[in-house]
Design a protein around this motif. Sequence first.
Motif, mmCIF file in Angstrom:
data_model
loop_
_atom_site.group_PDB
_atom_site.id
_atom_site.type_symbol
_atom_site.label_atom_id
_atom_site.label_comp_id
_atom_site.label_asym_id
_atom_site.label_seq_id
_atom_site.Cartn_x
_atom_site.Cartn_y
_atom_site.Cartn_z
ATOM 1 N N SER A 1 55.873 51.648 -61.970
ATOM 2 C CA SER A 1 56.994 52.586 -62.018
ATOM 3 C C SER A 1 57.116 53.089 -63.452
ATOM 4 C CB SER A 1 58.301 51.912 -61.583
ATOM 5 O OG SER A 1 58.614 50.840 -62.456
ATOM 6 N N TRP A 2 57.543 54.326 -63.572
ATOM 7 C CA TRP A 2 57.587 54.935 -64.905
ATOM 8 C C TRP A 2 58.913 55.679 -65.033
ATOM 9 C CZ3 TRP A 2 53.963 59.530 -66.630
ATOM 10 C CH2 TRP A 2 54.194 59.810 -67.976
ATOM 11 N N ASP A 3 59.791 55.099 -65.837
ATOM 12 C CA ASP A 3 61.088 55.714 -66.129
ATOM 13 C C ASP A 3 60.858 56.776 -67.196
ATOM 14 O OD1 ASP A 3 63.625 56.431 -67.030
ATOM 15 O OD2 ASP A 3 64.455 54.444 -66.613
ATOM 16 N N PHE B 1 53.825 65.183 -55.352
ATOM 17 C CA PHE B 1 52.687 64.275 -55.531
ATOM 18 C C PHE B 1 51.685 64.890 -56.510
ATOM 19 C CE2 PHE B 1 48.375 62.971 -54.278
ATOM 20 C CZ PHE B 1 48.475 61.598 -54.479
ATOM 21 N N PHE B 2 51.186 64.077 -57.441
ATOM 22 C CA PHE B 2 50.153 64.483 -58.389
ATOM 23 C C PHE B 2 49.023 63.458 -58.359
ATOM 24 C CE2 PHE B 2 54.120 66.157 -59.978
ATOM 25 C CZ PHE B 2 53.811 67.432 -60.415
ATOM 26 N N SER B 3 47.798 63.922 -58.609
ATOM 27 C CA SER B 3 46.675 62.983 -58.736
ATOM 28 C C SER B 3 45.705 63.512 -59.782
ATOM 29 C CB SER B 3 45.957 62.789 -57.397
ATOM 30 O OG SER B 3 45.286 63.960 -57.011
ATOM 31 N N LYS B 4 45.006 62.585 -60.441
ATOM 32 C CA LYS B 4 44.075 62.970 -61.493
ATOM 33 C C LYS B 4 42.998 61.909 -61.664
ATOM 34 C CE LYS B 4 42.581 65.503 -64.868
ATOM 35 N NZ LYS B 4 42.014 66.834 -64.565
ATOM 36 N N LYS B 5 41.734 62.360 -61.738
ATOM 37 C CA LYS B 5 40.626 61.458 -62.040
ATOM 38 C C LYS B 5 40.418 61.438 -63.545
ATOM 39 C CE LYS B 5 38.191 62.225 -57.663
ATOM 40 N NZ LYS B 5 36.960 62.735 -57.013
ATOM 41 N N VAL B 6 40.316 60.232 -64.097
ATOM 42 C CA VAL B 6 40.218 60.094 -65.544
ATOM 43 C C VAL B 6 39.497 58.786 -65.862
ATOM 44 C CG1 VAL B 6 42.431 58.908 -65.752
ATOM 45 C CG2 VAL B 6 41.561 60.234 -67.689
ATOM 46 N N GLU C 1 41.461 56.795 -60.534
ATOM 47 C CA GLU C 1 42.284 57.888 -60.013
ATOM 48 C C GLU C 1 43.752 57.495 -60.142
ATOM 49 O OE1 GLU C 1 42.859 60.818 -56.136
ATOM 50 O OE2 GLU C 1 41.587 59.030 -55.976
ATOM 51 N N LEU C 2 44.505 58.317 -60.855
ATOM 52 C CA LEU C 2 45.939 58.111 -61.003
ATOM 53 C C LEU C 2 46.673 58.922 -59.946
ATOM 54 C CD1 LEU C 2 44.893 57.107 -63.794
ATOM 55 C CD2 LEU C 2 46.972 58.053 -64.784
ATOM 56 N N ARG C 3 47.521 58.252 -59.195
ATOM 57 C CA ARG C 3 48.303 58.929 -58.163
ATOM 58 C C ARG C 3 49.775 58.729 -58.483
ATOM 59 N NH1 ARG C 3 44.796 56.027 -53.350
ATOM 60 N NH2 ARG C 3 42.781 56.969 -53.889
ATOM 61 N N LEU C 4 50.521 59.815 -58.546
ATOM 62 C CA LEU C 4 51.917 59.768 -58.963
ATOM 63 C C LEU C 4 52.810 60.524 -57.976
ATOM 64 C CD1 LEU C 4 51.630 60.598 -62.766
ATOM 65 C CD2 LEU C 4 52.353 58.418 -61.816
ATOM 66 N N VAL C 5 53.941 59.922 -57.634
ATOM 67 C CA VAL C 5 55.007 60.632 -56.929
ATOM 68 C C VAL C 5 56.154 60.765 -57.927
ATOM 69 C CG1 VAL C 5 56.628 60.644 -55.011
ATOM 70 C CG2 VAL C 5 54.323 59.718 -54.699
ATOM 71 N N VAL C 6 56.440 61.998 -58.332
ATOM 72 C CA VAL C 6 57.436 62.269 -59.366
ATOM 73 C C VAL C 6 58.700 62.827 -58.708
ATOM 74 C CG1 VAL C 6 57.930 63.501 -61.498
ATOM 75 C CG2 VAL C 6 55.590 62.758 -61.001
ATOM 76 N N TYR C 7 59.836 62.225 -59.051
ATOM 77 C CA TYR C 7 61.122 62.665 -58.508
ATOM 78 C C TYR C 7 61.849 63.521 -59.549
ATOM 79 C CZ TYR C 7 60.514 59.544 -54.549
ATOM 80 O OH TYR C 7 60.037 58.939 -53.402
ATOM 81 N N VAL D 1 62.509 62.736 -63.531
ATOM 82 C CA VAL D 1 63.286 61.604 -64.048
ATOM 83 C C VAL D 1 62.582 60.269 -63.868
ATOM 84 C CG1 VAL D 1 65.520 62.749 -63.806
ATOM 85 C CG2 VAL D 1 64.561 61.507 -61.859
ATOM 86 N N ILE D 2 61.816 60.120 -62.804
ATOM 87 C CA ILE D 2 61.127 58.849 -62.579
ATOM 88 C C ILE D 2 59.893 59.103 -61.738
ATOM 89 C CG2 ILE D 2 62.371 58.258 -60.438
ATOM 90 C CD1 ILE D 2 62.405 55.322 -61.548
ATOM 91 N N ALA D 3 58.876 58.258 -61.961
ATOM 92 C CA ALA D 3 57.623 58.394 -61.214
ATOM 93 C C ALA D 3 57.193 57.026 -60.717
ATOM 94 C CB ALA D 3 56.548 59.018 -62.088
#
Length: 625
Positions: free
Chosen positions: A30-32, A95-100, A114-120, A127-129
């Motif tokens: 989780s990422w505040d 939803f965001f995704s990125k290969k890195v 692969e980073l997968r993020l759901v950002v609110y 504000v939070i992911a």
Amino acid sequence: MSEMTFHIPKKFNTDIYKVLNDVENMLYFSWDLATDTLEFTSPVENSDYELPQISCPASTYFWGGSFINPDDSEEFSQFLDEMFWLKMVKNDYKFFSKKVRLLGKEDRGYLWAELRLVVYFDENMPVIAFGCICNINVKQLWQMELQHSAEHDVLTGFLNKVGCQKHIEKYLSSLTPRDMPPALIIIDADGFKAINDSFGHLFGDGVLSDMGMAIRGNFRQKDIVGRIGGDEFVVLFTEMPSLDVLEKRCSELLKSLNRTYESNNVKLPFSISIGIALYPEHGTNYVELFKRADRALYDSKSKGKNQYSIYRSSLIGQTVAVTSNRDPQHSEDIRQKAFQDNMLEFVLNLLYETQNHDITISMCLGLFGKQFNLDRVAVDRFNRSTNSYSNIFEWVSPKGIAIGDADDAEEFSDIIADRYKMIGSLYHATPYGVMSISPDAPVQCPQYAEVSKTLHIGSFAYCKISHGTEDVGCVGFESVNAPREFEKEELTKLSIFSVLLGNILLDRKADNIAERINRHLQNILDHMQEFIYVIDKDTYSPIYFNSTIRQTLSGTSTDQPCYQRFHGFDAPCEGCPLNKLSERGHEYIDVKLKNRGIETNARAYNIYWEDEQDKNLALIIQSSF
């Protein structure tokens, strides 16, 4: 001591999710975003990456240090910008995704993830992911290996034709006005065919490998090098310091590859010719630059080979000269390729340039013969007064028998008459028109065995030329070989050529050649199924459109711009080729256009119109729907 009880779950629960996550080797976090604090939900010591359990501020650790591969940092920064600057129309999530590539543990280097993020979002602000990191290193490396194999030439290891164009286009699209301009260079071998035929393919492969090594050694690692044909190479000379440096490189390469190969006391010369196009003077994309460099290459060949030429506007429309120092076969190869790529355009252009029916027909028959490995290609005219055929044009290989000069010879007259009877006995309707086709004439037509033997006819395919129900003549292919199946491409081109002959080449009644050509060209265009129209590139106004458009789009006129009248749009079509064409160049552009919402294939090129000399016009040929 009692054994532990093993419970088999009946439905999804937290234990099942944990097992699946362990199998997938995923790390959840989780990422505040307000406090820039990132926390993993499971122990990171079991992961493949150098990670802290909790990181604050996260941005400092993840994209301020060496955790992300430096080669990916700029692209990853753009990914974050997209996420943070996205404006949501309401409180929502995305939803965001990125290969890195992330730094691995224990000196394993960087590993693909692969980073997968759901950002609110709250009031348009992230504000939070919640997200996960998935190890895709094995899968990504395997995919990259497959891509590398698909884009590279096996013999030299260079980019192949597809890969070369892809990488060059990507580089060109990234250029800014501040960057030093590149140059596109085409390098073609002189004398390779003779070496390959005389010394064998293995020796020839060695010559090409040596040629590739010399090219690679002459240019920098950052320059894009590809092998796009048997003995043809392309180089994008990136960040060209000056024209002097470019010319020096080409001169050194010419010198290093000017040599003689010897085997079994046979000596054969070898050299290269070079054509150059400069960005942006000669083009801003791969297709434009390649066509200019290719034209400059022809110029080098015409001047005697073993030299380089830089494209100049005076080369447009200039016939490639054949000198005593140049292989005459090269000019014929150019014609053969143009004819093979687009027969219809080649014939019409040749007819316009020569204003001579006989030259046009004779050259086309020879090109047919060589393209399809035939022994005789003939055009016969039907005489209504005598109800008989007579030969008016023919091309014959060394194995074929010419009959054009023997029509009146006593000893051949009966055989030739039987030949027409044999062909006439097999005419029937086909998808390609009314044709007479025999893969094995001696077997299929035993009553004409003497004809087959005397005139060396093993197999044949003839197409009738008609005006309405009126028989005008026929055009056909003959081969000494039998059996010989005629392929779809052969029959298709035979059919198209018969239409051309019927509409243009066999009608000798009109005295004014230019007038006759224009009238019959329009007749042909009106009977083609494609949408064909001529557009003023500056105003989008239709200058001409064919009957197919008039019949399909009722009420069509020239009062409205093409995008509105032909396609139903209020603005120029997406992907419109008009602004992609140069002002007066000879390039061809393939595009996708929509006809009333239906996507179709189209091609466009500049056209000169005698009555519209002051306008920049383009001809567009588009598949109908």
